[in-house]
Design a protein around this motif. Structure first.
Motif, PDB file in Angstrom:
ATOM      1  N   PHE A 139       0.823  -1.206   0.000  1.00 12.13           N
ATOM      2  CA  PHE A 139       0.000   0.000   0.000  1.00 12.13           C
ATOM      3  C   PHE A 139       0.859   1.259   0.000  1.00 12.13           C
ATOM      4  O   PHE A 139       0.631   2.182  -0.789  1.00 12.13           O
ATOM      5  CB  PHE A 139      -0.938  -0.017   1.207  1.00 12.13           C
ATOM      6  CG  PHE A 139      -1.799   1.207   1.326  1.00 12.13           C
ATOM      7  CD1 PHE A 139      -2.800   1.465   0.412  1.00 12.13           C
ATOM      8  CD2 PHE A 139      -1.606   2.104   2.369  1.00 12.13           C
ATOM      9  CE1 PHE A 139      -3.593   2.595   0.519  1.00 12.13           C
ATOM     10  CE2 PHE A 139      -2.393   3.238   2.492  1.00 12.13           C
ATOM     11  CZ  PHE A 139      -3.386   3.482   1.559  1.00 12.13           C
ATOM     12  N   THR A 140       1.855   1.326   0.886  1.00  9.57           N
ATOM     13  CA  THR A 140       2.681   2.534   0.961  1.00  9.57           C
ATOM     14  C   THR A 140       3.535   2.731  -0.286  1.00  9.57           C
ATOM     15  O   THR A 140       3.739   3.856  -0.738  1.00  9.57           O
ATOM     16  CB  THR A 140       3.595   2.485   2.198  1.00  9.57           C
ATOM     17  OG1 THR A 140       4.384   1.289   2.163  1.00  9.57           O
ATOM     18  CG2 THR A 140       2.785   2.518   3.471  1.00  9.57           C
ATOM     19  N   LYS A 141       4.021   1.614  -0.868  1.00 14.40           N
ATOM     20  CA  LYS A 141       4.953   1.718  -1.985  1.00 14.40           C
ATOM     21  C   LYS A 141       4.262   1.859  -3.333  1.00 14.40           C
ATOM     22  O   LYS A 141       4.719   2.609  -4.205  1.00 14.40           O
ATOM     23  CB  LYS A 141       5.863   0.485  -2.000  1.00 14.40           C
ATOM     24  CG  LYS A 141       7.003   0.563  -3.011  1.00 14.40           C
ATOM     25  CD  LYS A 141       7.942  -0.611  -2.844  1.00 14.40           C
ATOM     26  CE  LYS A 141       9.146  -0.497  -3.789  1.00 14.40           C
ATOM     27  NZ  LYS A 141      10.098  -1.608  -3.598  1.00 14.40           N
ATOM     28  N   LYS A 142       3.124   1.163  -3.521  1.00 16.42           N
ATOM     29  CA  LYS A 142       2.514   1.098  -4.844  1.00 16.42           C
ATOM     30  C   LYS A 142       1.245   1.924  -4.996  1.00 16.42           C
ATOM     31  O   LYS A 142       0.747   2.101  -6.103  1.00 16.42           O
ATOM     32  CB  LYS A 142       2.235  -0.364  -5.203  1.00 16.42           C
ATOM     33  CG  LYS A 142       3.510  -1.205  -5.267  1.00 16.42           C
ATOM     34  CD  LYS A 142       3.225  -2.653  -5.598  1.00 16.42           C
ATOM     35  CE  LYS A 142       4.518  -3.479  -5.652  1.00 16.42           C
ATOM     36  NZ  LYS A 142       4.262  -4.914  -5.933  1.00 16.42           N
ATOM     37  N   ILE A 143       0.704   2.418  -3.883  1.00 21.45           N
ATOM     38  CA  ILE A 143      -0.491   3.267  -3.966  1.00 21.45           C
ATOM     39  C   ILE A 143      -0.203   4.668  -3.433  1.00 21.45           C
ATOM     40  O   ILE A 143      -0.465   5.669  -4.101  1.00 21.45           O
ATOM     41  CB  ILE A 143      -1.675   2.630  -3.212  1.00 21.45           C
ATOM     42  CG1 ILE A 143      -2.136   1.354  -3.930  1.00 21.45           C
ATOM     43  CG2 ILE A 143      -2.839   3.619  -3.100  1.00 21.45           C
ATOM     44  CD1 ILE A 143      -3.307   0.657  -3.275  1.00 21.45           C
ATOM     45  N   VAL A 144       0.362   4.751  -2.222  1.00 21.54           N
ATOM     46  CA  VAL A 144       0.571   6.062  -1.603  1.00 21.54           C
ATOM     47  C   VAL A 144       1.711   6.834  -2.256  1.00 21.54           C
ATOM     48  O   VAL A 144       1.554   8.000  -2.635  1.00 21.54           O
ATOM     49  CB  VAL A 144       0.842   5.910  -0.085  1.00 21.54           C
ATOM     50  CG1 VAL A 144       1.125   7.283   0.529  1.00 21.54           C
ATOM     51  CG2 VAL A 144      -0.349   5.267   0.597  1.00 21.54           C
ATOM     52  N   LYS A 145       2.874   6.207  -2.398  1.00 18.53           N
ATOM     53  CA  LYS A 145       4.034   6.928  -2.926  1.00 18.53           C
ATOM     54  C   LYS A 145       3.811   7.483  -4.335  1.00 18.53           C
ATOM     55  O   LYS A 145       4.137   8.646  -4.594  1.00 18.53           O
ATOM     56  CB  LYS A 145       5.269   6.028  -2.899  1.00 18.53           C
ATOM     57  CG  LYS A 145       6.548   6.741  -3.292  1.00 18.53           C
ATOM     58  CD  LYS A 145       7.762   5.843  -3.223  1.00 18.53           C
ATOM     59  CE  LYS A 145       9.011   6.583  -3.667  1.00 18.53           C
ATOM     60  NZ  LYS A 145      10.213   5.717  -3.624  1.00 18.53           N
ATOM     61  N   PRO A 146       3.213   6.715  -5.280  1.00 15.25           N
ATOM     62  CA  PRO A 146       2.973   7.297  -6.608  1.00 15.25           C
ATOM     63  C   PRO A 146       2.010   8.481  -6.585  1.00 15.25           C
ATOM     64  O   PRO A 146       2.108   9.378  -7.418  1.00 15.25           O
ATOM     65  CB  PRO A 146       2.382   6.118  -7.393  1.00 15.25           C
ATOM     66  CG  PRO A 146       2.888   4.896  -6.707  1.00 15.25           C
ATOM     67  CD  PRO A 146       2.913   5.265  -5.262  1.00 15.25           C
ATOM     68  N   ALA A 147       1.087   8.478  -5.636  1.00 15.83           N
ATOM     69  CA  ALA A 147       0.080   9.539  -5.596  1.00 15.83           C
ATOM     70  C   ALA A 147       0.505  10.743  -4.749  1.00 15.83           C
ATOM     71  O   ALA A 147       0.236  11.893  -5.106  1.00 15.83           O
ATOM     72  CB  ALA A 147      -1.241   8.978  -5.057  1.00 15.83           C
ATOM     73  N   LEU A 148       1.175  10.481  -3.619  1.00 18.56           N
ATOM     74  CA  LEU A 148       1.475  11.545  -2.668  1.00 18.56           C
ATOM     75  C   LEU A 148       2.959  11.788  -2.453  1.00 18.56           C
ATOM     76  O   LEU A 148       3.328  12.750  -1.766  1.00 18.56           O
ATOM     77  CB  LEU A 148       0.818  11.222  -1.310  1.00 18.56           C
ATOM     78  CG  LEU A 148      -0.690  10.982  -1.316  1.00 18.56           C
ATOM     79  CD1 LEU A 148      -1.170  10.611   0.079  1.00 18.56           C
ATOM     80  CD2 LEU A 148      -1.438  12.204  -1.821  1.00 18.56           C
ATOM     81  N   GLY A 149       3.811  10.929  -2.989  1.00 20.52           N
ATOM     82  CA  GLY A 149       5.242  11.086  -2.775  1.00 20.52           C
ATOM     83  C   GLY A 149       5.693  10.434  -1.489  1.00 20.52           C
ATOM     84  O   GLY A 149       4.877   9.995  -0.674  1.00 20.52           O
ATOM     85  N   GLU A 150       7.013  10.380  -1.287  1.00 23.85           N
ATOM     86  CA  GLU A 150       7.572   9.726  -0.099  1.00 23.85           C
ATOM     87  C   GLU A 150       7.120  10.391   1.187  1.00 23.85           C
ATOM     88  O   GLU A 150       6.785   9.724   2.173  1.00 23.85           O
ATOM     89  CB  GLU A 150       9.105   9.739  -0.193  1.00 23.85           C
ATOM     90  CG  GLU A 150       9.793   8.953   0.910  1.00 23.85           C
ATOM     91  CD  GLU A 150      11.297   8.898   0.706  1.00 23.85           C
ATOM     92  OE1 GLU A 150      12.018   9.569   1.473  1.00 23.85           O
ATOM     93  OE2 GLU A 150      11.749   8.207  -0.230  1.00 23.85           O
ATOM     94  N   SER A 151       7.085  11.719   1.215  1.00 23.04           N
ATOM     95  CA  SER A 151       6.667  12.420   2.429  1.00 23.04           C
ATOM     96  C   SER A 151       5.192  12.197   2.733  1.00 23.04           C
ATOM     97  O   SER A 151       4.760  12.296   3.882  1.00 23.04           O
ATOM     98  CB  SER A 151       6.945  13.922   2.300  1.00 23.04           C
ATOM     99  OG  SER A 151       6.215  14.479   1.219  1.00 23.04           O
ATOM    100  N   GLY A 152       4.395  11.872   1.713  1.00 28.20           N
ATOM    101  CA  GLY A 152       2.969  11.638   1.914  1.00 28.20           C
ATOM    102  C   GLY A 152       2.659  10.334   2.608  1.00 28.20           C
ATOM    103  O   GLY A 152       1.528  10.125   3.077  1.00 28.20           O
ATOM    104  N   ILE A 153       3.647   9.437   2.689  1.00 29.17           N
ATOM    105  CA  ILE A 153       3.434   8.164   3.391  1.00 29.17           C
ATOM    106  C   ILE A 153       3.071   8.424   4.845  1.00 29.17           C
ATOM    107  O   ILE A 153       2.171   7.790   5.407  1.00 29.17           O
ATOM    108  CB  ILE A 153       4.691   7.280   3.292  1.00 29.17           C
ATOM    109  CG1 ILE A 153       4.921   6.854   1.841  1.00 29.17           C
ATOM    110  CG2 ILE A 153       4.568   6.045   4.191  1.00 29.17           C
ATOM    111  CD1 ILE A 153       6.217   6.096   1.616  1.00 29.17           C
ATOM    112  N   GLY A 154       3.762   9.389   5.473  1.00 29.58           N
ATOM    113  CA  GLY A 154       3.473   9.697   6.864  1.00 29.58           C
ATOM    114  C   GLY A 154       2.048  10.175   7.063  1.00 29.58           C
ATOM    115  O   GLY A 154       1.365   9.749   7.995  1.00 29.58           O
ATOM    116  N   GLY A 155       1.570  11.037   6.183  1.00 33.11           N
ATOM    117  CA  GLY A 155       0.213  11.548   6.315  1.00 33.11           C
ATOM    118  C   GLY A 155      -0.838  10.476   6.129  1.00 33.11           C
ATOM    119  O   GLY A 155      -1.813  10.396   6.888  1.00 33.11           O
ATOM    120  N   SER A 156      -0.665   9.635   5.116  1.00 31.66           N
ATOM    121  CA  SER A 156      -1.654   8.584   4.866  1.00 31.66           C
ATOM    122  C   SER A 156      -1.676   7.564   6.004  1.00 31.66           C
ATOM    123  O   SER A 156      -2.743   7.090   6.411  1.00 31.66           O
ATOM    124  CB  SER A 156      -1.355   7.882   3.537  1.00 31.66           C
ATOM    125  OG  SER A 156      -0.126   7.186   3.602  1.00 31.66           O
TER     126      SER A 156
END
Length: 436
Positions: free
Chosen positions: A271-288
């Motif tokens: 989820f973090t690597k293939k859904i969140v990172k492409p959409a929100l970037g590496e820093s967006g992982i923390g928010g999601s």
């Protein structure tokens, strides 16, 4: 199974003459345990979420997590012995050292630091989680007995409080990750170094807080364990691993154990690597993941308050699993990364739904084990961690080689099998069958 929700008068882990059996101390210990885990996992949870992206060279982060969970699985076979030997408080204290060392290894990540730290942390994780389940259930039973309360309700309430507070670690740790990595370049090592240093400080406070737990591990069943022989150790381990597999209840819950591990690993790796990172970037992982943690915490508290019996566990679990089924079907049938506002909102909606399912599942599984396995809590919780860590390790090792859609399909099938098996268990328990 009329004894499932009635207070158990023969508690192997609690000395009825110990001073800490005052009703107030039981609640106090749950507060301390919950806050200690909150601090430890606020740091480690965010570290784990970032492993596959921050340490992506040669898949170091993902492979390290795979090694960690293989070690976790292997040591879980022996965890019940170590928890009985040490007592659950000492097991909890020793367990925190592995999380500290693993986080410290990320300050200089390479194969020579991460692999040994992962192996040692697998051992520490096995004993800290078996110790947690044993300690929390012992406190709940003592509280129910001393206050003349319904045991199943107290177990549900204590698990709801613990898992609710514990789940907020995703909010705290990942918000720290969001702000400290904000505006940094992809793979920014200075921001990551500062982040890991802050996490080490938080972990240290969590370790210190655990020291204030009351001791409630006086074993009345094994007075000669201090002089245990090698043969006795082997016999004990063989019994703790093999004997539960002859219990129909354990066999019917194993698919749910395995799915609970799969869904956690899916969030951390896929989820973090293939859904969140492409959409929100590496820093967006923390928010999601903060959104994930908030939903997880709220649902843990609510589910715990609603828990009173095996029947309530069944229906609450079904409701939480429905959120996961919807997300998995969404990924399989329609989801793709998009631009604009919707592209940012979709991962957050998914994170919330995944958090709802995890909060319900972890609360209910732990409450169920506390209700059903009164005379071998360590063995039951060890089985949970064996199957969870096995399925988590499989996901981490397969992640580089399978697509997101394949993983979602496997998860959906596993969820259906787990729920079907769990419903069979519920029906058999209602009919009062002999579990062995």
């Amino acid at each position: 199974m009329g004894s499932i929700t009635s207070p158990d008068e023969n508690l192997p882990l609690v000395d009825p003459n110990a001073p800490e059996n005052h009703p107030k101390s039981h609640s106090k210990d749950v507060h301390i345990l919950s806050l200690g885990f909150l601090l430890v996992f606020s740091a480690y949870g965010a570290v784990q979420n970032l492993e596959s992206t921050v340490n992506d060279e040669g898949d170091l982060g993902t492979i390290s997590l795979g090694i960690l969970y293989v070690s976790f699985m292997i040591f879980s076979l022996f965890a019940s012995f170590f928890v009985r030997k040490l007592g659950s408080k000492k097991a909890l204290l020793l367990g925190t050292t592995g999380y500290w060392l693993f986080t410290a290894a990320n300050l200089k990540p390479n194969w020579y630091t991460m692999v040994p730290a992962s192996i040692y942390m697998g051992f520490c994780a096995s004993i800290i989680w078996v110790g947690q389940g044993t300690y929390l259930t012992s406190a709940a039973r003592s509280h129910a007995r001393d206050c003349n309360l319904h045991e199943g309700t107290v177990i549900g309430n204590f698990n709801g409080e613990f898992w609710g507070i514990y789940a907020t670690h995703q909010v705290i740790g990942n918000l720290l990750a969001l702000f400290l990595l904000k505006d940094g370049e992809e793979g920014n090592t200075s921001g990551a170094t500062m982040l890991f240093f802050v996490f080490l400080c938080i972990l240290t406070f969590g370790c210190i807080l655990m020291c204030f737990l009351s001791r409630r591990d006086v074993s009345l069943e094994q007075p000669n364990e201090s002089s245990i022989s090698c043969f006795s150790f082997v016999a004990f381990v063989a019994k703790s691993v093999v004997t539960p597999l002859f219990d129909t209840r354990i066999l019917l819950i194993i698919p749910l154990f395995a799915y609970s591990g799969l869904q956690q690993a899916f969030v951390w790796a896929e989820f973090t690597k293939k859904i969140v990172k492409p959409a929100l970037g590496e820093s967006g992982i923390g928010g999601s993941m903060a959104v994930y943690g908030a939903a997880d915490a709220i649902c843990s508290l609510v589910a715990g308050r609603m828990t009173s019996s095996v029947s309530s566990v069944t229906w609450i679990t079904l409701g939480g699993s429905s959120a996961h089924a919807i997300i998995l079907l969404w990924i399989l049938l329609k989801y793709s990364t998009t631009s604009g506002v919707l592209g940012m909102v979709y991962p957050l909606i998914m994170a919330a739904a995944l958090g709802i399912g995890d909060g319900v599942m972890m609360t209910q599984i732990n409450a169920l084990l506390g209700m059903l396995f009164k005379h071998d809590m360590e063995g039951a919780f060890a089985q949970l961690k064996v199957w969870q860590s096995f399925s988590i390790a499989v996901v981490f090792f397969l992640t580089p080689y399978i697509s997101l859609h394949v993983m979602a399909g496997v998860m959906l099938i596993a969820l259906c099998i787990a729920l079907a098996s769990f419903f069979i268990l519920t029906l058999k328990l209602e009919k009062g069958f002999s579990p062995r």
